[in-house]
Scaffold this active site. Structure first.
Site, PDB file in Angstrom:
ATOM      1  N   HIS A  48       0.818  -1.217   0.000  1.00 23.80           N
ATOM      2  CA  HIS A  48       0.000   0.000   0.000  1.00 23.80           C
ATOM      3  C   HIS A  48       0.852   1.267   0.000  1.00 23.80           C
ATOM      4  CE1 HIS A  48      -3.594  -2.332   0.395  1.00 23.80           C
ATOM      5  NE2 HIS A  48      -3.262  -2.813   1.572  1.00 23.80           N
ATOM      6  N   ARG A  70       7.544  -5.340   3.136  1.00 22.91           N
ATOM      7  CA  ARG A  70       6.262  -5.974   2.816  1.00 22.91           C
ATOM      8  C   ARG A  70       6.114  -5.941   1.302  1.00 22.91           C
ATOM      9  NH1 ARG A  70       0.138  -4.610   4.891  1.00 22.91           N
ATOM     10  NH2 ARG A  70       0.505  -2.582   3.888  1.00 22.91           N
ATOM     11  N   GLU A 118      -5.308 -12.045   7.359  1.00 23.10           N
ATOM     12  CA  GLU A 118      -6.181 -10.877   7.210  1.00 23.10           C
ATOM     13  C   GLU A 118      -7.609 -11.232   6.830  1.00 23.10           C
ATOM     14  OE1 GLU A 118      -3.837  -7.555   5.147  1.00 23.10           O
ATOM     15  OE2 GLU A 118      -3.020  -9.371   4.213  1.00 23.10           O
TER      16      GLU A 118
END
Length: 257
Positions: free
Chosen positions: A43, A68, A148
Site C-alpha cells: 500500500h 512488505r 487478514e
C-alpha cells in the site's frame, strides 16, 4: 544480533513503517527509536529501486530492514532478501498453497527454492564467508505470512505447519472488514479480539512468531499479553502529525505576552 534471533529470545520489537519511496526519508525514519523499519510495497510507494536503496539506509542506522511485498509477489521476497532485508511480510496469505509458495521463495534448499545471489545482502550484513551465509541464512531470515481474512484464519493451522514460515502477522484493518463481512473497518474492533488472541496463541504453540500492525499504540500492551512480540506502528505521516503539534505547542508556549 539478527531480528530473527531477537524474536527467538522473546524480545518485543517495534518497527517503524515507511510508505515514502525516498532513501533520505527512510534514513530519517531509521534514525528514530524503533528497532526495525518496514518498507511497504503493498500500500506504500516503495518499489524495487527504493527497496534496494532503502534497505541500505536502514542498515546504515543499525536497524533491522523489513519489506512488505505486494500481494502474490513471492519473487520479490527473494529479491528483497538479496537486497539485504532480514524479514519479509507477505500480505493476503489465505491458503497453505500461498504459504508454501512464500516459504519456497524465502528459504534456501532443502527448506525452500531460493536462488543463490546475495551480492548486496552479504556485504550489507558484514558477511564474507559464503558457506557460513548458506548455513545460517534460513535461520536468520523471517517469513511473516499475513493473516487478514476468514480464509486465512480457517487455514491457520496448516499455514503455521509449513516449514519455512516463521510467523504470522495480523493486519487488523483488513481482518475487521472480513470479520464484519464488509460492514466496518475498525482495527480495534472488540468483537474480533478473541480471534486475534487465538492467532497469537496458535502461532506460539506452533513455535512460530506472532506479529501485528498496530494503529493505536495504547493497544500494544493488550496485544503483548496475547503473545504478540513484533509490532509495526504508524507511518511517516503519523510521526509528523504527532510530533509537529508538540513542537508547535512548545514554541508558542515559550512566547511571553
Amino acid at each position: 544480533m539478527s531480528l530473527a534471533a531477537r524474536l527467538r529470545t522473546g524480545e518485543s520489537v517495534f518497527s517503524a513503517w515507511s510508505l515514502i519511496p525516498d532513501s533520505q526519508t527512510v534514513e530519517l525514519v531509521a534514525g528514530l527509536d524503533f528497532g526495525a523499519v518496514t518498507l511497504d510495497m503493498q500500500h506504500g510507494g516503495h518499489h524495487e529501486d527504493s527497496v534496494l536503496r532503502g534497505v541500505g539506509a536502514v542498515r546504515l542506522k543499525g536497524k533491522h530492514p523489513v519489506v512488505r511485498i505486494p500481494v502474490g509477489r513471492f519473487d520479490m521476497a527473494s529479491r528483497a532478501l538479496d537486497m539485504g532485508a532480514e524479514t519479509v511480510i507477505a500480505p493476503m496469505v489465505n491458503s497453505v498453497e500461498d504459504a508454501r509458495a512464500f516459504a519456497a521463495a524465502m528459504k534456501y534448499p532443502p527448506v525452500g527454492l531460493r536462488s543463490w545471489g546475495p551480492s548486496f545482502a552479504m556485504p550489507r550484513a558484514g558477511a564474507s564467508d559464503a558457506q557460513s551465509w548458506l548455513a545460517n541464512e534460513n535461520a536468520n531470515t523471517v517469513a511473516f505470512a499475513m493473516i487478514e481474512t476468514r480464509q486465512a484464519l480457517a487455514a491457520l493451522d496448516d499455514i503455521l505447519a509449513v516449514d519455512g514460515i516463521d510467523g504470522v502477522l495480523v493486519g487488523p484493518s483488513d481482518f475487521s472488514i472480513a470479520w464484519s463481512n464488509g460492514a466496518t473497518m475498525d482495527p480495534a474492533l472488540e468483537d474480533m479480539m478473541p480471534a486475534i488472541a487465538s492467532i497469537a496463541q496458535k502461532a506460539r504453540a506452533a513455535g512460530k512468531h506472532a506479529a501485528i500492525y498496530v494503529v493505536d499504540p495504547l493497544l500494544v500492551g493488550r496485544f503483548h499479553a496475547m503473545g504478540y512480540r513484533f509490532f509495526a506502528l504508524g507511518s511517516e505521516g503519523a510521526y509528523m502529525t504527532d510530533g509537529a503539534p508538540a513542537m508547535l505547542a512548545a514554541t508558542r508556549g515559550s512566547i511571553k505576552g
